[in-house]
Design a protein around this motif. Sequence first.
Motif, PDB file in Angstrom:
ATOM      1  N   GLN A  32      -2.094   2.021 -63.044  1.00  0.00           N
ATOM      2  CA  GLN A  32      -3.432   2.524 -62.731  1.00  0.00           C
ATOM      3  C   GLN A  32      -3.440   4.020 -62.448  1.00  0.00           C
ATOM      4  N   HIS A  33      -2.270   4.638 -62.256  1.00  0.00           N
ATOM      5  CA  HIS A  33      -2.181   6.068 -61.957  1.00  0.00           C
ATOM      6  C   HIS A  33      -1.915   6.923 -63.194  1.00  0.00           C
ATOM      7  N   LEU A  34      -1.719   6.282 -64.347  1.00  0.00           N
ATOM      8  CA  LEU A  34      -1.302   7.015 -65.540  1.00  0.00           C
ATOM      9  C   LEU A  34      -2.475   7.486 -66.386  1.00  0.00           C
ATOM     10  N   GLN A  35      -2.310   8.659 -66.980  1.00  0.00           N
ATOM     11  CA  GLN A  35      -3.266   9.126 -67.970  1.00  0.00           C
ATOM     12  C   GLN A  35      -2.898   8.503 -69.314  1.00  0.00           C
ATOM     13  N   PRO A  36      -3.715   8.673 -70.348  1.00  0.00           N
ATOM     14  CA  PRO A  36      -3.443   8.024 -71.636  1.00  0.00           C
ATOM     15  C   PRO A  36      -2.082   8.363 -72.245  1.00  0.00           C
ATOM     16  N   PHE A  37      -1.476   9.479 -71.822  1.00  0.00           N
ATOM     17  CA  PHE A  37      -0.186   9.883 -72.369  1.00  0.00           C
ATOM     18  C   PHE A  37       0.988   9.235 -71.652  1.00  0.00           C
ATOM     19  N   GLY A  42      -3.003  13.966 -62.748  1.00  0.00           N
ATOM     20  CA  GLY A  42      -3.063  14.934 -61.662  1.00  0.00           C
ATOM     21  C   GLY A  42      -4.165  14.648 -60.669  1.00  0.00           C
ATOM     22  N   GLY A  43      -5.241  14.015 -61.124  1.00  0.00           N
ATOM     23  CA  GLY A  43      -6.344  13.688 -60.235  1.00  0.00           C
ATOM     24  C   GLY A  43      -5.943  12.726 -59.129  1.00  0.00           C
ATOM     25  N   TYR A  45      -3.092  12.864 -57.449  1.00  0.00           N
ATOM     26  CA  TYR A  45      -2.567  13.704 -56.374  1.00  0.00           C
ATOM     27  C   TYR A  45      -3.698  14.426 -55.646  1.00  0.00           C
ATOM     28  N   CYS A  46      -4.644  14.986 -56.403  1.00  0.00           N
ATOM     29  CA  CYS A  46      -5.785  15.674 -55.776  1.00  0.00           C
ATOM     30  C   CYS A  46      -6.540  14.731 -54.845  1.00  0.00           C
ATOM     31  N   SER A  47      -6.787  13.517 -55.309  1.00  0.00           N
ATOM     32  CA  SER A  47      -7.531  12.544 -54.508  1.00  0.00           C
ATOM     33  C   SER A  47      -6.780  12.144 -53.247  1.00  0.00           C
ATOM     34  N   VAL A  48      -5.500  11.838 -53.395  1.00  0.00           N
ATOM     35  CA  VAL A  48      -4.721  11.416 -52.227  1.00  0.00           C
ATOM     36  C   VAL A  48      -4.518  12.591 -51.274  1.00  0.00           C
ATOM     37  N   HIS A  49      -4.350  13.796 -51.812  1.00  0.00           N
ATOM     38  CA  HIS A  49      -4.245  14.970 -50.940  1.00  0.00           C
ATOM     39  C   HIS A  49      -5.507  15.122 -50.094  1.00  0.00           C
ATOM     40  N   GLU A  50      -6.668  15.010 -50.741  1.00  0.00           N
ATOM     41  CA  GLU A  50      -7.915  15.196 -49.993  1.00  0.00           C
ATOM     42  C   GLU A  50      -8.119  14.102 -48.948  1.00  0.00           C
ATOM     43  N   SER A  51      -7.843  12.862 -49.296  1.00  0.00           N
ATOM     44  CA  SER A  51      -8.067  11.797 -48.309  1.00  0.00           C
ATOM     45  C   SER A  51      -7.062  11.882 -47.159  1.00  0.00           C
ATOM     46  N   THR A  52      -5.838  12.306 -47.454  1.00  0.00           N
ATOM     47  CA  THR A  52      -4.832  12.439 -46.391  1.00  0.00           C
ATOM     48  C   THR A  52      -5.196  13.584 -45.450  1.00  0.00           C
TER      49      THR A  52
END
Length: 130
Positions: A32-37, A42-43, A45-52
């Motif tokens: 669920q964390h992977l992009q199509p490649f 990267g989103g 990390y951005c999301s978890v950084h903001e919530s933390t």
Amino acid sequence: MTQQPGLDGVLGVEHIEAGPDKVVARFTIGEQHLQPFGIPHGGVYCSVHESTASSAAYIWLQERDPESVVVGTNNICDFLRQAKLGDVIDVTATPIQRGRTQQLWRVESHDQDGRLIAQGQVRLANIKPR
């Protein structure tokens, strides 16, 4: 999914440590964390950084003004190393500056081997809901 509400629950984030001076969260890189490649998006990390950072900032602010909340106003994230499926990522938020109207938090994501995967800063506004 974890028992965490919202996006943290969807991403499988669990809080390991939570206090006014530091919050540590953990998640394991899954499909669920992977992009199509096939690499982590990267989103995530951005999301978890903001919530933390938001969790830490809120805990700190509640000790000073229980009627106020925090909202993110800026989120800068640098991706330094690629994690892979199955890696366990620890995300740590620590304060840089905390004031009456805003806070700035440093956030780092390390893998299970202690390698820095992503790092950034999250700025939050301290506000009183109407």
